[in-house]
Design a protein around this motif. Structure first.
Motif, short mmCIF file in Angstrom:
data_model
loop_
_atom_site.label_atom_id
_atom_site.label_comp_id
_atom_site.label_asym_id
_atom_site.label_seq_id
_atom_site.Cartn_x
_atom_site.Cartn_y
_atom_site.Cartn_z
N HIS A 35 0.84 -1.20 0.00
CA HIS A 35 0.00 0.00 0.00
C HIS A 35 0.88 1.25 0.00
CE1 HIS A 35 -3.44 -2.55 0.60
NE2 HIS A 35 -2.80 -3.17 1.58
N ASN A 36 0.57 2.19 -0.86
CA ASN A 36 1.43 3.39 -0.96
C ASN A 36 0.67 4.69 -1.13
OD1 ASN A 36 1.45 3.89 -4.15
ND2 ASN A 36 1.52 1.69 -3.81
N CYS A 37 -0.67 4.63 -1.27
CA CYS A 37 -1.44 5.86 -1.45
C CYS A 37 -2.75 5.79 -0.66
CB CYS A 37 -1.80 6.06 -2.93
SG CYS A 37 -0.45 6.69 -3.93
N ILE A 38 -3.29 6.95 -0.38
CA ILE A 38 -4.57 7.03 0.35
C ILE A 38 -5.68 6.40 -0.48
CG2 ILE A 38 -6.31 8.69 1.18
CD1 ILE A 38 -3.82 10.59 1.68
N ILE A 39 -5.62 6.60 -1.76
CA ILE A 39 -6.53 5.95 -2.71
C ILE A 39 -5.71 5.80 -4.00
CG2 ILE A 39 -7.56 8.14 -3.54
CD1 ILE A 39 -9.78 5.18 -2.88
N GLY A 40 -5.90 4.69 -4.72
CA GLY A 40 -5.11 4.47 -5.92
C GLY A 40 -3.71 3.97 -5.59
N CYS A 41 -2.80 4.08 -6.54
CA CYS A 41 -1.41 3.60 -6.38
C CYS A 41 -0.56 4.40 -7.36
CB CYS A 41 -1.36 2.11 -6.72
SG CYS A 41 0.29 1.43 -6.95
N ILE A 42 0.67 4.75 -6.93
CA ILE A 42 1.50 5.64 -7.76
C ILE A 42 2.74 4.93 -8.32
CG2 ILE A 42 2.89 6.55 -5.85
CD1 ILE A 42 1.38 8.67 -8.67
N LYS A 43 2.95 3.68 -7.92
CA LYS A 43 4.24 3.02 -8.19
C LYS A 43 4.61 2.96 -9.67
CE LYS A 43 5.63 2.04 -4.05
NZ LYS A 43 6.81 2.65 -3.47
N CYS A 44 3.68 2.52 -10.53
CA CYS A 44 4.08 2.35 -11.94
C CYS A 44 4.21 3.70 -12.65
CB CYS A 44 3.13 1.42 -12.68
SG CYS A 44 1.41 1.96 -12.73
N GLN A 45 3.60 4.73 -12.11
CA GLN A 45 3.74 6.06 -12.72
C GLN A 45 5.06 6.68 -12.28
OE1 GLN A 45 0.16 8.53 -13.30
NE2 GLN A 45 -0.79 7.22 -11.77
N ASP A 46 5.38 6.53 -10.98
CA ASP A 46 6.62 7.12 -10.45
C ASP A 46 7.86 6.48 -11.05
OD1 ASP A 46 5.73 9.15 -8.93
OD2 ASP A 46 6.13 8.24 -6.98
N SER A 47 7.78 5.19 -11.39
CA SER A 47 8.98 4.50 -11.88
C SER A 47 9.15 4.66 -13.39
CB SER A 47 8.89 3.01 -11.54
OG SER A 47 7.79 2.44 -12.23
N CYS A 48 8.15 5.21 -14.07
CA CYS A 48 8.17 5.23 -15.54
C CYS A 48 9.11 6.32 -16.07
CB CYS A 48 6.76 5.46 -16.07
SG CYS A 48 6.73 5.58 -17.86
N PRO A 49 10.11 5.95 -16.89
CA PRO A 49 11.02 6.98 -17.44
C PRO A 49 10.29 8.03 -18.29
CG PRO A 49 11.55 4.78 -18.32
CD PRO A 49 10.46 4.58 -17.32
N GLU A 50 9.18 7.68 -18.87
CA GLU A 50 8.41 8.66 -19.67
C GLU A 50 7.89 9.80 -18.80
OE1 GLU A 50 7.29 8.86 -23.06
OE2 GLU A 50 8.85 7.37 -23.46
N ASN A 51 7.79 9.55 -17.51
CA ASN A 51 7.27 10.58 -16.61
C ASN A 51 8.37 11.44 -16.00
OD1 ASN A 51 4.51 10.37 -16.75
ND2 ASN A 51 4.37 8.76 -15.20
N LYS A 52 9.65 11.05 -16.25
CA LYS A 52 10.76 11.73 -15.55
C LYS A 52 10.68 13.25 -15.72
CE LYS A 52 13.34 8.59 -13.49
NZ LYS A 52 12.18 7.80 -13.05
N SER A 53 10.44 13.70 -16.95
CA SER A 53 10.47 15.16 -17.15
C SER A 53 9.14 15.80 -16.72
CB SER A 53 10.76 15.48 -18.60
OG SER A 53 9.86 14.79 -19.42
#
Ligand code: SF4
Ligand code: SF4
Length: 308
Positions: free
Chosen positions: A229-247
């Motif tokens: 578990h990492n968020c109050i609702i939802g999950c952020i793990k695959c978005q935070d780790s994605c290189p496409e999101n770095k910038s």
């Protein structure tokens, strides 16, 4: 400047982007949407109850004058909420998209009213698969985590969709596009705490996804590692780790604080209508009233993970 160009230009003030598609594609859209069930790629029961129940492809029957669909992507940041327990501060995340529904849809309604309605065109609310329309229109590409990625926003955006009787002179309808980077990248698959992402497919095991599970009622399945578990609702793990999101990662914004007594009321799952008016209003402003009944169950493992 034509109506659609005026709309695009107004959206640019909010760094938002849009695409227009003709409603003549609606049948193809329905076929494409049902393809994962037909090919047995997804859990049929989950798909039908959770997603299929909301979607209504009968747009022409409901709004005979409708001619086009317009899909809008608006940047949406992740946010932090601060809770106080025994004089200690606990800051927990909420992924993009959950807390800005009212703000973003309200703004788009205002813009459509100023531009479309004032020029004699109507707009209609529709419930259709927004991600798929974003991808088919060329506004977005799918990532392997099944999220839609928009140029300049990555996956950190909110999609808004409406139909209109403005004729579609800018029809943009493509084959489903996926991110080139996903061919050689496995970052989201490795970071997913519940193994919901497949190594080489763009359809996830939605029944294992925390963002699905922590929006449902009841206790969590035993197979979930409490540390997942990492968020109050939802999950952020695959978005935070994605290189496409770095910038596109912007620092999380602290959006609300809850005092010791307010935190206790939330953790004790006090019925929403029994909360003080001011607390009800702040939860409502965060667009969390609908999820309120899940907050206590979702936050308790976050506190335990923080303590251990
Ligand atoms: S983490 Fe890699 S594989 Fe996953 S969506 Fe992003 S680019 Fe694609
Ligand atoms: S949202 Fe979380 S659980 Fe769902 S696929 Fe992404 S990382 Fe996995």
């Amino acid at each position: 400047m034509d109506i659609y160009s005026q709309f695009q230009s107004k959206l640019m003030h909010y760094k938002a982007q849009c695409r227009m598609v003709s409603l003549k594609h609606i049948q193809e859209l329905e076929t494409e949407f049902n393809k994962p069930i037909k090919d047995s790629f997804v859990n049929k029961q989950l798909y039908e109850s959770y997603i299929h129940g909301y979607i209504n492809f009968s747009v022409k029957e409901k709004y005979p004058s409708a001619l086009s669909l317009i899909i809008v992507a608006t940047p949406s940041p992740q946010i932090d909420l601060k809770f106080q327990i025994e004089s200690k501060d606990f800051i927990f995340k909420i992924p993009p998209m959950y807390t800005d529904r009212v703000e973003v849809t309200g703004r788009i309604k205002k813009i459509t009213s100023d531009i479309f309605n004032n020029n004699g065109y109507n707009t209609f609310p529709v419930v259709l698969p927004k991600k798929l329309i974003a991808v088919k229109s060329g506004l977005a590409k799918y990532g392997k985590n099944n999220l839609a990625y928009v140029e300049g926003m990555g996956s950190y955006h909110r999609l808004t969709l409406f139909a209109t009787d403005l004729p579609c002179n800018n029809d943009s309808w493509l084959k489903v596009q996926t991110l080139d980077r996903c061919e050689k990248c496995f970052a989201c698959q490795k970071s997913c705490p519940t193994s919901a992402i497949n190594r080489n497919e763009f359809v996830i095991k939605a029944e294992r996804c925390l963002a699905y599970l922590n929006e449902q009622s009841g206790t969590f399945p035993d197979w979930i590692n409490p540390k997942a578990h990492n968020c109050i609702i939802g999950c952020i793990k695959c978005q935070d780790s994605c290189p496409e999101n770095k910038s596109n990662i912007s620092a999380s914004r602290l959006k609300e604080k809850f005092s010791e007594s307010e935190t206790q009321m939330i953790l004790k799952n006090t019925p929403f209508e029994n909360l003080p008016d001011n607390l009800q209003m702040r939860i409502d402003d965060l667009c969390l009233k609908y999820y309120y009944k899940h907050l206590s169950r979702n936050i308790i493992p976050l506190i335990e993970n923080y303590m251990n």
